[in-house]
Structure formats: C-alpha cells, structure tokens
Design a protein around this motif. Structure first.
Motif, PDB file in Angstrom:
ATOM      1  N   ALA A 140      55.169  18.971  -0.452  1.00  0.00           N
ATOM      2  CA  ALA A 140      53.979  19.415  -0.664  1.00  0.00           C
ATOM      3  C   ALA A 140      53.325  18.404  -0.940  1.00  0.00           C
ATOM      4  N   PHE A 141      51.379  18.834  -1.215  1.00  0.00           N
ATOM      5  CA  PHE A 141      50.491  18.473  -1.762  1.00  0.00           C
ATOM      6  C   PHE A 141      50.343  18.761  -3.329  1.00  0.00           C
ATOM      7  N   LYS A 142      50.469  17.287  -3.751  1.00  0.00           N
ATOM      8  CA  LYS A 142      50.453  17.375  -5.297  1.00  0.00           C
ATOM      9  C   LYS A 142      49.574  17.025  -6.495  1.00  0.00           C
ATOM     10  N   ILE A 143      48.907  18.047  -7.560  1.00  0.00           N
ATOM     11  CA  ILE A 143      47.655  17.932  -7.422  1.00  0.00           C
ATOM     12  C   ILE A 143      48.519  17.969  -9.742  1.00  0.00           C
ATOM     13  N   ALA A 144      47.941  16.544 -10.202  1.00  0.00           N
ATOM     14  CA  ALA A 144      48.289  16.171 -11.631  1.00  0.00           C
ATOM     15  C   ALA A 144      46.597  17.115 -11.883  1.00  0.00           C
ATOM     16  N   CYS A 145      47.171  17.660 -13.300  1.00  0.00           N
ATOM     17  CA  CYS A 145      45.876  18.229 -13.906  1.00  0.00           C
ATOM     18  C   CYS A 145      46.168  16.931 -15.209  1.00  0.00           C
ATOM     19  N   ASP A 146      44.972  16.401 -15.194  1.00  0.00           N
ATOM     20  CA  ASP A 146      44.141  15.774 -15.945  1.00  0.00           C
ATOM     21  C   ASP A 146      45.347  14.042 -16.181  1.00  0.00           C
ATOM     22  N   ILE A 147      46.371  13.755 -16.517  1.00  0.00           N
ATOM     23  CA  ILE A 147      47.415  12.534 -15.842  1.00  0.00           C
ATOM     24  C   ILE A 147      48.943  13.459 -15.825  1.00  0.00           C
ATOM     25  N   PRO A 148      49.120  12.564 -14.777  1.00  0.00           N
ATOM     26  CA  PRO A 148      50.782  12.679 -14.484  1.00  0.00           C
ATOM     27  C   PRO A 148      51.683  13.486 -15.231  1.00  0.00           C
ATOM     28  N   THR A 149      52.721  14.407 -15.273  1.00  0.00           N
ATOM     29  CA  THR A 149      53.223  14.697 -16.543  1.00  0.00           C
ATOM     30  C   THR A 149      54.004  13.559 -16.531  1.00  0.00           C
ATOM     31  N   GLY A 150      54.759  13.206 -17.398  1.00  0.00           N
ATOM     32  CA  GLY A 150      55.676  11.683 -17.773  1.00  0.00           C
ATOM     33  C   GLY A 150      55.225  10.651 -17.838  1.00  0.00           C
ATOM     34  N   PHE A 162      56.076  12.767 -12.653  1.00  0.00           N
ATOM     35  CA  PHE A 162      55.239  13.574 -11.767  1.00  0.00           C
ATOM     36  C   PHE A 162      54.464  12.522 -10.879  1.00  0.00           C
ATOM     37  N   LYS A 163      54.535  13.016  -9.270  1.00  0.00           N
ATOM     38  CA  LYS A 163      53.944  11.805  -8.430  1.00  0.00           C
ATOM     39  C   LYS A 163      52.981  12.162  -7.948  1.00  0.00           C
ATOM     40  N   ALA A 164      52.113  12.471  -7.949  1.00  0.00           N
ATOM     41  CA  ALA A 164      50.448  13.073  -7.571  1.00  0.00           C
ATOM     42  C   ALA A 164      50.067  12.341  -6.466  1.00  0.00           C
ATOM     43  N   ASP A 165      49.514  13.534  -5.832  1.00  0.00           N
ATOM     44  CA  ASP A 165      48.248  13.066  -4.560  1.00  0.00           C
ATOM     45  C   ASP A 165      47.228  12.395  -4.952  1.00  0.00           C
ATOM     46  N   ILE A 166      46.424  13.481  -5.983  1.00  0.00           N
ATOM     47  CA  ILE A 166      45.524  13.057  -6.818  1.00  0.00           C
ATOM     48  C   ILE A 166      45.445  13.617  -8.221  1.00  0.00           C
ATOM     49  N   THR A 167      45.105  12.707  -8.757  1.00  0.00           N
ATOM     50  CA  THR A 167      44.598  13.098 -10.304  1.00  0.00           C
ATOM     51  C   THR A 167      43.665  13.350 -10.471  1.00  0.00           C
ATOM     52  N   GLU A 188      44.862   9.425  -6.575  1.00  0.00           N
ATOM     53  CA  GLU A 188      43.480   9.184  -6.222  1.00  0.00           C
ATOM     54  C   GLU A 188      42.932   9.995  -7.523  1.00  0.00           C
ATOM     55  N   ILE A 189      41.790   9.178  -8.207  1.00  0.00           N
ATOM     56  CA  ILE A 189      42.016  10.155  -9.958  1.00  0.00           C
ATOM     57  C   ILE A 189      40.208  10.371  -9.100  1.00  0.00           C
ATOM     58  N   ILE A 190      40.314  11.497  -9.577  1.00  0.00           N
ATOM     59  CA  ILE A 190      38.983  12.278  -9.508  1.00  0.00           C
ATOM     60  C   ILE A 190      38.622  13.332 -10.801  1.00  0.00           C
TER      61      ILE A 190
END
Length: 461
Positions: A140-150, A162-167, A188-190
C-alpha cells in the motif's frame, strides 16, 4: 535553504498564546493537509487504513478519518484506544458522521501511520513494533503523520520504524527527519501549515536544510582573467597516491585554475593537466590527509605556518598534530563517522564508536562546532552535516550511489578547489557538498565511480 527545528512545541504554544488559535484548529489543519495528499493521489472510494495512537498524533489520524469518511472507504484502527482529550473528542466526531473503529489493521490502497509523532523517547512495545512490521509489509502507499512511528527525537530507530512513502510533518520540519537512520523511512517530506503562515509560525533556529536549487556553481563571469585568477590548489599525495590524485582531478574539474600534487615520488603517474611539485609553497589553498599515512611528517610544522585555507581529511584525524590546526582560520575538516570518532578522542571530547557517532550525529557535530568555532566541519554520511559556529547545515541530497571508495576524496578536492578560488570556507563547503550530492545521483546506483563522479560535475550548470 529551509529551516528545521529540534522541537515545535514552543512554536505551537506561540499559536495558542499569541495568535489565539486552539489545539482544535491546528489539528484540523494538520489532518486536512494529509487529506489533500490522499485526494490528489487516489480516486474516490479507494480503501484508506488509518492506524492511530492514543494521544494527539493519533487524534490527527482520527480527524483525517472523519474528513475522508464518505469519499473513501475508511478503516480506522486504534490499537491502544483513545486516551488524550483531543483524541477522545475527535473519535466522537468521527463516530457522529457514521464512522466505526475496526478491530485490526486491514489491507488497502493507503496506510496512514498516526501512532506516535515527534517526542518519542523510549523503545516501542513488542506489540506496536510487531504492528509496524506488519504495516511495512503491506502493499500500500504509506503516509506518516508528523514523523514515522519509531523514530525518536535524535532520529534513531526505537527499534523499528514505519517506512513511509511520504511524511506529512506538522507545522515545521523536525531535525530528526534528517538523521542518517531516518533517511530510509521518511520518504518525501511535506510540511503542513497549521492555520497560520509558516513565516508567522516559525521561530529562530540553528538548523537549516539545503536543497538542490540552492546550489551555486563556480561559473566564470569575467572574460578578462587568467589561470591564476582562479587559484592554485596544492594536494599532498602520500602512501596511497590514488586518493590525492582523484582529489586533484576533482579540483581541476571544479574550477581551480591550477592544481598541483605535492609528492616525494618522482615517478608518480598523474594526468597531464595536473602539475607535480616537491614543495609546499606558492598555493592559494591546500588539501591533505587523504591516503597520507605518515608522509610529510617532517613538513607538518611548515604546513602549520602557512596562512592559506586548507581542507583536511582522512588520516590526519588520527594524529595529534590535528589539534594544532584547530585554532587557525579557514580550515575545513571532512571526516566520516569513524574518523570523527578518532578526532573526538584526539581532542579530548570523549571516546565514541562509529555507531555512537551515528546515533548522536547532530549533537556531536554541534558540540564540536561550539568548541572550535573557527573550524568548518563536514561530517560525511547519508545526509551530510556541515557545522560552523554552532549552526548545522544539512545536505540530504545525496544517494547511496556515493557509497564508494574515492567519493570522499573527490569531495575534498571540490572543497579545496573553491577555497583556492577565494570562497569563504563555509560557502565552499556547502556548495561543494551540494554539487557532490547532485552529481552523485546516478543510475544504476551501484555503478558510480570516482572518475564518473568527477565527469558529472560538468553537467550541473
């Protein structure tokens, strides 16, 4: 160049106290910023799985679930329940629009990690670490909220992330997003604005990230010039001559008018355009340390007396003589983590392993810079750190293609070239680093060599 921050609590607090915004308002903007990323990437009625924690980072995720509900198939999972007042309030709102909390993390088109944001200071529980591993395996496409957990406040994994596609990071970018360990996880950091212009939200900071478009090249803007207008770099060549020769070639290809290798070997094989000297005189800048070993021991006092800019690398960081250079002006140091650990020991700042250095990169670079404010330090890594007078400049633009022997020698030569051309040491280091990183984005990423890297410097303008 953009500012980054160790923490944003003080910036959020300013929103409450100075701008009369509420926690609720900031949260709505944070969630809507994530929603916009989903709206522009995925068609209506795609399946969105949101895994939310019990605190306010989780509340951002619950708010997102409410915003998307009706346009998407939203599965909200709260493995630790809702504990903060805002998380409980947002859950009530989600349920009021017809949302229901799921019993587990399901498969889908998107997974949103809203478990824990910035501020993590301890290892994740076995339960949450196992959940993160399961989320990472999902297609799945993975989005982290604020910063990837961990990822903790120092940018280290605790013990997985968590390995995000975008944060989508809230309010301002955090320093921890730019650690070497985090590079494989943030995507990618947004940055999301939180109800007020970023220019109003941000505050003073000692940390900045440099972007590709910031690069300044040593382009020549005068026709009435000659080779000495652009400096003469001397490169000391020692036990491993290839290192110094590559540095010299990089310097010549990065704008220096003249480049000489200084060697005691009369039979050294160098390119035709590089000159050979036996004497450490007549240069506008000097580069040494790479492949040096114990060569030039007898000339070290002579080198120390020179009043010219210098870039110092590699073998010099294991020698006590390095301390004599740290009170001089116009000195650039370019260690990798192992060499920096050796340097810290030599100057009495403690004993660290390379792993210790990596776990504390920002702190150690900053502390070294405060102790030696005349020195420009470039700490190599996946994201290079350039420290000067207590300020950190981060170059995250490089790729794994640069993980090759000789890449660092090329970088030292590039910095030396700009020093020879009269650039301030900080400016020279930042822009040589950027050029090095950009040229190092090579495909296939296993095939970059130092000579290819030097050649690619011609294509940056």
């Amino acid at each position: 160049m953009k500012p980054v921050f160790k923490e944003v609590y003080s910036l959020d607090k300013k929103c409450y106290e100075k701008f009369n915004l509420t926690e609720d308002i900031l949260m709505e903007h944070a969630a809507y910023s994530m929603a916009l990323e989903i709206y522009k990437r995925f068609p209506k009625f795609s399946k969105i799985n949101i895994v939310a924690g019990p605190g306010n980072n989780g509340a951002d995720g619950v708010t997102l679930a409410r915003i998307l509900h009706g346009d998407y198939i939203v599965n909200l999972y709260l493995p630790l329940g809702a504990k903060s007042q805002m998380c409980k309030l947002q859950l009530e709102r989600f349920e009021a629009v017809g949302g229901k909390v799921k019993e587990n993390c399901e498969s889908g088109d998107v997974i949103v990690d809203a478990l824990f944001g910035s501020g993590l200071k301890r290892d994740l529980s076995d339960e949450i670490a196992g959940l993160i591993r399961k989320m990472n395996k999902a297609k799945a496409f993975k989005i982290a909220c604020d910063i990837p957990t961990g990822i903790d406040d120092n940018g280290n994994l605790r013990p997985v992330a968590f390995k995000a596609d975008i944060t989508v990071t809230m309010g301002a970018e955090k320093l921890s997003l730019y650690s070497d360990a985090a590079k494989d996880y943030v995507g990618e950091i947004i940055r999301a604005d939180l109800g007020v212009s970023f220019n109003k939200y941000k505050g003073p900071t000692h940390y900045h990230v440099w972007e590709k478009e910031d690069l300044i090249l040593p382009l020549r803007d005068k026709q009435n010039a000659h080779k000495r207008t652009y400096g003469h770099l001397g490169v000391l060549v020692g036990e491993k001559p290839g290192a110094g020769i590559m540095a010299a070639m990089a310097a010549f290809n990065f704008g220096a008018g003249l480049v000489s290798v200084v060697s005691h070997d009369d039979k050294i094989n160098i390119p035709y355009e590089i000159m050979h000297s036996h004497h450490i005189q007549g240069f506008s800048a000097l580069a040494f340390g790479m492949g040096l070993d114990n060569h030039f021991d007898d000339e070290m006092e002579e080198i120390l007396k020179l009043d010219i800019p210098m870039v110092i690398d590699a073998d010099m960081f294991y020698r006590s003589e390095i301390k004599d250079f740290l009170s001089k002006e116009n000195i650039v140091l370019t260690p990798h983590p192992k060499e920096f650990a050796a340097l810290l020991k030599v100057v009495g700042m403690g004993e660290y392993s390379p792993s210790d250095v990596q776990k504390n990169r920002f702190y150690l670079a900053e502390e070294f810079s405060k102790k030696y404010p005349k020195i420009v330090l470039l700490l190599k890594g996946a994201n290079k750190i350039i420290a000067y007078k207590g300020n950190l400049h981060i170059d995250p633009n490089g790729s794994v293609a640069l993980a090759k022997g000789g890449s660092g020698d090329v970088l030292s030569g590039m910095i030396g070239s700009l020093l020879a051309q009269g650039w301030h040491p900080l400016k020279a280091t930042i822009h040589a680093s950027l050029a090095h990183s950009i040229a190092g984005n090579y495909e296939p990423n296993y095939a970059l060599t130092p000579l290819k890297l030097i050649k690619r410097l011609e294509n940056l303008a």
